[in-house]
Scaffold this motif. Structure first.
Motif, mmCIF file in Angstrom:
data_model
loop_
_atom_site.group_PDB
_atom_site.id
_atom_site.type_symbol
_atom_site.label_atom_id
_atom_site.label_comp_id
_atom_site.label_asym_id
_atom_site.label_seq_id
_atom_site.Cartn_x
_atom_site.Cartn_y
_atom_site.Cartn_z
ATOM 1 N N TRP A 222 44.992 38.902 36.987
ATOM 2 C CA TRP A 222 44.138 37.737 36.689
ATOM 3 C C TRP A 222 44.306 37.249 35.256
ATOM 4 N N LYS A 223 44.953 38.063 34.411
ATOM 5 C CA LYS A 223 45.119 37.734 32.990
ATOM 6 C C LYS A 223 43.757 37.405 32.361
ATOM 7 N N MET A 224 43.738 36.532 31.314
ATOM 8 C CA MET A 224 42.462 36.236 30.638
ATOM 9 C C MET A 224 41.850 34.979 31.262
ATOM 10 N N ASN A 225 41.510 35.098 32.545
ATOM 11 C CA ASN A 225 40.941 33.974 33.281
ATOM 12 C C ASN A 225 39.628 34.386 33.923
ATOM 13 N N LEU A 226 38.802 33.417 34.234
ATOM 14 C CA LEU A 226 37.560 33.551 35.008
ATOM 15 C C LEU A 226 36.384 34.094 34.180
ATOM 16 N N THR A 227 35.214 33.502 34.411
ATOM 17 C CA THR A 227 33.978 34.103 33.888
ATOM 18 C C THR A 227 33.603 35.234 34.838
ATOM 19 N N TYR A 228 32.638 36.034 34.427
ATOM 20 C CA TYR A 228 32.164 37.137 35.270
ATOM 21 C C TYR A 228 31.714 36.603 36.634
ATOM 22 N N GLN A 229 30.963 35.495 36.597
ATOM 23 C CA GLN A 229 30.415 34.946 37.838
ATOM 24 C C GLN A 229 31.549 34.474 38.764
ATOM 25 N N LYS A 230 32.545 33.812 38.168
ATOM 26 C CA LYS A 230 33.668 33.323 38.988
ATOM 27 C C LYS A 230 34.509 34.488 39.518
ATOM 28 N N ALA A 231 34.603 35.525 38.728
ATOM 29 C CA ALA A 231 35.364 36.703 39.165
ATOM 30 C C ALA A 231 34.676 37.353 40.366
ATOM 31 N N GLU A 232 33.347 37.398 40.318
ATOM 32 C CA GLU A 232 32.589 37.972 41.450
ATOM 33 C C GLU A 232 32.819 37.158 42.719
ATOM 34 N N SER B 110 39.194 43.432 31.301
ATOM 35 C CA SER B 110 38.474 44.677 30.981
ATOM 36 C C SER B 110 36.959 44.613 31.213
ATOM 37 N N PRO B 111 36.280 43.505 30.803
ATOM 38 C CA PRO B 111 34.818 43.520 30.980
ATOM 39 C C PRO B 111 34.387 43.513 32.444
ATOM 40 N N TYR B 112 35.304 43.263 33.363
ATOM 41 C CA TYR B 112 34.936 43.186 34.781
ATOM 42 C C TYR B 112 35.415 44.404 35.571
ATOM 43 N N LEU B 113 35.983 45.384 34.884
ATOM 44 C CA LEU B 113 36.559 46.526 35.609
ATOM 45 C C LEU B 113 35.501 47.274 36.425
ATOM 46 N N THR B 114 34.356 47.566 35.814
ATOM 47 C CA THR B 114 33.327 48.331 36.520
ATOM 48 C C THR B 114 32.812 47.555 37.725
ATOM 49 N N MET B 115 32.572 46.286 37.534
ATOM 50 C CA MET B 115 32.107 45.447 38.648
ATOM 51 C C MET B 115 33.126 45.480 39.792
ATOM 52 N N ALA B 116 34.419 45.361 39.432
ATOM 53 C CA ALA B 116 35.465 45.325 40.459
ATOM 54 C C ALA B 116 35.570 46.675 41.179
ATOM 55 N N VAL B 117 35.472 47.762 40.418
ATOM 56 C CA VAL B 117 35.513 49.094 41.038
ATOM 57 C C VAL B 117 34.345 49.231 42.023
ATOM 58 N N ASP B 118 33.168 48.781 41.622
ATOM 59 C CA ASP B 118 31.991 48.864 42.519
ATOM 60 C C ASP B 118 32.193 48.023 43.772
ATOM 61 N N LYS B 119 32.730 46.812 43.578
ATOM 62 C CA LYS B 119 32.879 45.891 44.722
ATOM 63 C C LYS B 119 33.889 46.404 45.764
ATOM 64 N N ILE B 120 34.920 47.107 45.307
ATOM 65 C CA ILE B 120 35.913 47.574 46.292
ATOM 66 C C ILE B 120 35.592 48.979 46.829
ATOM 67 N N ALA B 121 34.492 49.542 46.369
ATOM 68 C CA ALA B 121 34.122 50.883 46.855
ATOM 69 C C ALA B 121 34.007 50.821 48.379
ATOM 70 N N GLU C 179 36.414 50.118 50.388
ATOM 71 C CA GLU C 179 37.601 49.408 50.910
ATOM 72 C C GLU C 179 38.767 50.392 50.889
ATOM 73 N N LYS C 180 39.498 50.453 51.967
ATOM 74 C CA LYS C 180 40.643 51.377 51.988
ATOM 75 C C LYS C 180 41.870 50.695 51.424
ATOM 76 N N HIS C 181 42.714 51.465 50.735
ATOM 77 C CA HIS C 181 44.022 51.002 50.265
ATOM 78 C C HIS C 181 43.921 49.874 49.236
ATOM 79 N N MET C 182 42.797 49.827 48.531
ATOM 80 C CA MET C 182 42.612 48.829 47.481
ATOM 81 C C MET C 182 42.252 49.541 46.182
ATOM 82 N N TYR C 183 42.855 49.101 45.081
ATOM 83 C CA TYR C 183 42.670 49.788 43.809
ATOM 84 C C TYR C 183 42.477 48.773 42.692
ATOM 85 N N ILE C 184 41.835 49.226 41.627
ATOM 86 C CA ILE C 184 41.620 48.353 40.468
ATOM 87 C C ILE C 184 42.510 48.834 39.320
ATOM 88 N N ALA C 185 43.090 47.846 38.629
ATOM 89 C CA ALA C 185 43.978 48.148 37.493
ATOM 90 C C ALA C 185 43.453 47.506 36.221
#
Ligand code: PEP
Length: 253
Positions: free
Chosen positions: A10-20, A45-56, A58-64
């Protein structure tokens, strides 16, 4: 069969709300993933925790993470460590993206350290390599990429290199709308695999996932990913659209 991966950057794109919203849209349909067909989402980086929670769940999906520092901890203001990533459930990190090489002067020696510290902490490094346009025009791409592999990866042991994902990203194709032809991608991927074979043997080389990156879209993903040595893609711009990225995921073989 080696792992096939559709990785979003995603590079340096999207606000937190748009990322959700983007994540919600992307997760709204099953993706036909499997042990050998994975999705990796590299979010800011600021959205990593949110993304990890959202994919909890989900199989075969990972956050980087999109980057990581080469030291374990300490006075390195602004940097993110492997321990921090590990502690929040992040399992992959992009290392050596051409934008970081260009804007933040990341060199091959630093990237070798980043790859090593990732592996020491069970973070899978997605190691990026690839030539700029003048190198391609002078037909020097094979030597150039070989140098990047030798300097940053070839000190690794056999066990370590097997855990690395390589992303070939010709700089002239990143964010430019210019895609390498599937033949150009296959030629370079075969070259990278032959270098891995020379250094580590065919069994190890055959097990390593090599992604293509550079203006991958829904319309060209299947063709590029269909090449024998291309094991999926690292996708920038097109990963910011859920429908487009789903189409790219469907292009995995
Ligand atoms: C990238 O950032 O790694 C990338 C390949 O970008 P794009 O898909 O936009 O060319």
């Amino acid at each position: 069969m080696r792992k096939q991966i559709a990785a979003a950057n995603w590079k340096m794109n999207l606000t937190y709300q748009k990322a959700e919203v983007l994540l919600k849209e992307f997760l709204s349909q099953p993706q036909n993933l499997s042990d050998n067909k994975l999705v990796v989402l590299a979010v800011p980086s600021p959205y990593l925790t949110m993304a990890v929670d959202k994919i909890a769940g989900e199989k075969h999906m990972y956050i980087a993470a999109q980057n990581v520092y080469s030291k374990k901890s300490g006075a390195y203001t602004g940097e993110v460590s492997v321990e921090m990533l590990q502690s929040i459930g992040v399992t992959y990190a992009i290392v050596g993206h051409s934008e970081c090489r260009e804007y933040f002067n990341e060199d091959n020696a630093l990237l070798a350290d980043k790859v090593k510290i990732c592996l020491e902490h069970n973070i899978v490094p997605i190691f990026c390599c690839g030539e700029a346009l003048p190198v391609r025009e002078a037909n020097g791409q094979n030597e150039y990429v070989t140098g990047q592999l030798q300097d940053s990866l070839f000190d690794l042991s056999e066990d370590q290199i097997k855990k690395v994902v390589i992303a070939y990203e010709p700089i002239w194709a990143i964010g430019t709308g210019k895609t390498a032809s599937s033949l150009q991608a296959q030629e370079m991927h075969a070259h990278i695999r032959s270098q891995l074979t020379t250094k580590y043997g065919a069994d190890v080389a055959d097990s390593i996932t090599i992604l293509y990156g550079g203006s991958v879209k829904g319309a060209n993903a299947k063709d590029i990913f269909g090449q024998p040595d291309v094991d999926g893609g690292l996708v920038g711009g097109a990963s910011l659209n859920a429908e487009e990225f789903k189409q790219i995921v469907q292009g995995l073989k």
